[in-house]
Design an enzyme around this catalytic site. Structure first.
Site, PDB file in Angstrom:
ATOM      1  CG  ASP A 114       4.846   0.163  -5.002  1.00 19.07           C
ATOM      2  OD1 ASP A 114       5.790  -0.054  -5.784  1.00 19.07           O
ATOM      3  OD2 ASP A 114       3.655   0.064  -5.325  1.00 19.07           O
TER       4      ASP A 114
ATOM      5  CG  ASP B 158     -10.235  10.603  10.514  1.00 22.30           C
ATOM      6  OD1 ASP B 158     -10.840  11.061  11.507  1.00 22.30           O
ATOM      7  OD2 ASP B 158     -10.369   9.428  10.118  1.00 22.30           O
ATOM      8  N   GLY B 159      -8.085  14.296   8.607  1.00 27.03           N
ATOM      9  CA  GLY B 159      -6.881  15.056   8.281  1.00 27.03           C
ATOM     10  C   GLY B 159      -6.766  16.319   9.115  1.00 27.03           C
TER      11      GLY B 159
ATOM     12  NE  ARG C 138      13.657   3.550 -12.209  1.00 28.04           N
ATOM     13  CZ  ARG C 138      14.827   4.164 -12.264  1.00 28.04           C
ATOM     14  NH1 ARG C 138      15.944   3.479 -12.402  1.00 28.04           N
ATOM     15  NH2 ARG C 138      14.887   5.476 -12.141  1.00 28.04           N
TER      16      ARG C 138
ATOM     17  CB  THR D  54      -7.536   2.180  12.019  1.00 31.54           C
ATOM     18  OG1 THR D  54      -7.287   3.520  12.476  1.00 31.54           O
ATOM     19  CG2 THR D  54      -7.659   1.257  13.213  1.00 31.54           C
ATOM     20  CB  ALA D  55      -4.621   5.368   8.625  1.00 35.02           C
ATOM     21  CE1 TYR D  56      -0.815   3.131   1.541  1.00 37.45           C
ATOM     22  CE2 TYR D  56       0.798   4.789   2.163  1.00 37.45           C
ATOM     23  CZ  TYR D  56       0.320   3.866   1.253  1.00 37.45           C
ATOM     24  OH  TYR D  56       0.954   3.697   0.055  1.00 37.45           O
TER      25      TYR D  56
ATOM     26  CG  ASN E 294      -2.982   8.419  11.235  1.00 40.12           C
ATOM     27  OD1 ASN E 294      -3.434   8.014  12.292  1.00 40.12           O
ATOM     28  ND2 ASN E 294      -3.732   8.633  10.168  1.00 40.12           N
TER      29      ASN E 294
ATOM     30  CB  SER F 159      -5.099   0.587   3.020  1.00 45.44           C
ATOM     31  OG  SER F 159      -6.171   1.327   3.563  1.00 45.44           O
TER      32      SER F 159
END
Length: 286
Positions: free
Chosen positions: A170, A66-67, A151, A181-183, A140, A186
């Site tokens: 974060d 995918d990348g 921190r 559907t990626a990061y 994406n 998740s």
């Protein structure tokens, strides 16, 4: 489709087994490779100009994960060139063709049995307090995340100049439907159908009981500023690359890109069946 650019990932196909199989399927079409691959394929293809790699190209075939596909689709978008992905990676969610399907799929493609799916993209400008700017394009997502520190980042999020919230997290992910559907998934965000013209804004590990993903139309302007004092606390990335520091006093402004990625879809591959197969490990019943 007379002029075809083939872009292999040589780490994924070191013996060129699948790449040569693609060349064998091109028939009488003009085959091109990028200039850096010219020596490997001098007997099979012409080298394309490194300065204008998509000029005169009708189709790009990408072999890799995918990348690799993300990178090429993003580059080809301003030229309006459609891209077909052949999965040599693990998940290969964006790729249309698996290794064992190459011959059958390319035969179907060159017989005209395909469609082109247009995918919206993100554009962003990072304006630094020093007066410098950095520009990003993403298929994406564009992510602001902490870098080199445990921190949390203190980020202000604005939509159309209206403050949404002050996030201690974060980071924040702004994703297209393709990137949902990626990061972003998740991190707990929703999955968007590629036909939905919206962005998803998902906090990464927020220090809050109520911080949730926001789904915003692709017509909005999204802006982030950082309140944290540490100058190297936040970093901006586009599709996982092009890291730039976002410091206090800087601003990152995002909106829908003027470019659209064009992904070739073959008639027997649909979004929800791919979702079932790739993410849930189930075979489609249709």
């Amino acid at each position: 489709m007379k002029n075809v650019l083939v872009v292999p990932n040589l780490d994924r196909d070191p013996d060129l087994i699948y790449t040569k199989q693609v060349f064998a399927c091109l028939g009488g079409r003009n085959a091109f490779v990028r200039a850096e691959h010219a020596a490997l394929f001098s007997d099979l293809a012409k080298a394309q100009s490194p300065h204008a790699p998509y000029e005169g190209i009708d189709l790009v075939i990408v072999l890799g994960g995918d990348g690799t596909l993300l990178s090429v689709a993003r580059e080809a978008a301003p030229c309006g060139v459609p891209v077909l992905g052949i999965n040599l990676g693990h998940l290969g969610f964006l790729a249309e063709v698996e290794k064992h399907e190459i011959e059958e799929s390319l035969s179907q493609l060159f017989a005209g049995k395909y469609s082109i799916e247009n995918r919206i993209m993100l554009s962003a400008v990072l304006e630094k307090q020093s007066g410098e700017t950095a520009h990003f394009e993403a298929l994406n997502d564009i992510v602001v995340s902490r870098s080199g520190s445990s921190r949390l980042i203190d980020l202000n999020l604005y939509i159309n100049d209206e403050l949404v919230d002050d996030y201690k997290a974060d980071g924040l992910i702004v994703a297209t439907p393709t990137g949902s559907t990626a990061y972003a998934m998740s991190a707990g965000g929703p999955i968007l159908d590629p036909a939905v013209h919206s962005f998803v804004i998902t906090p990464i590990c927020p220090h809050s009981l109520y911080a949730k993903t926001i789904v915003a139309p692709d017509s909005v302007e999204i802006k982030m500023t950082v309140n944290s004092q540490n100058a190297r606390l936040a970093v901006v990335s586009s599709d996982g690359t092009e890291n730039e520091i976002l410091a206090k006093g800087d601003s990152l402004t995002l909106h829908r890109s003027a470019h659209t990625a064009h992904l070739i879809k073959l008639n027997n591959h649909r979004f929800y069946s791919v979702l079932q197969h790739k993410l849930l490990g189930k075979e489609s019943k249709s």
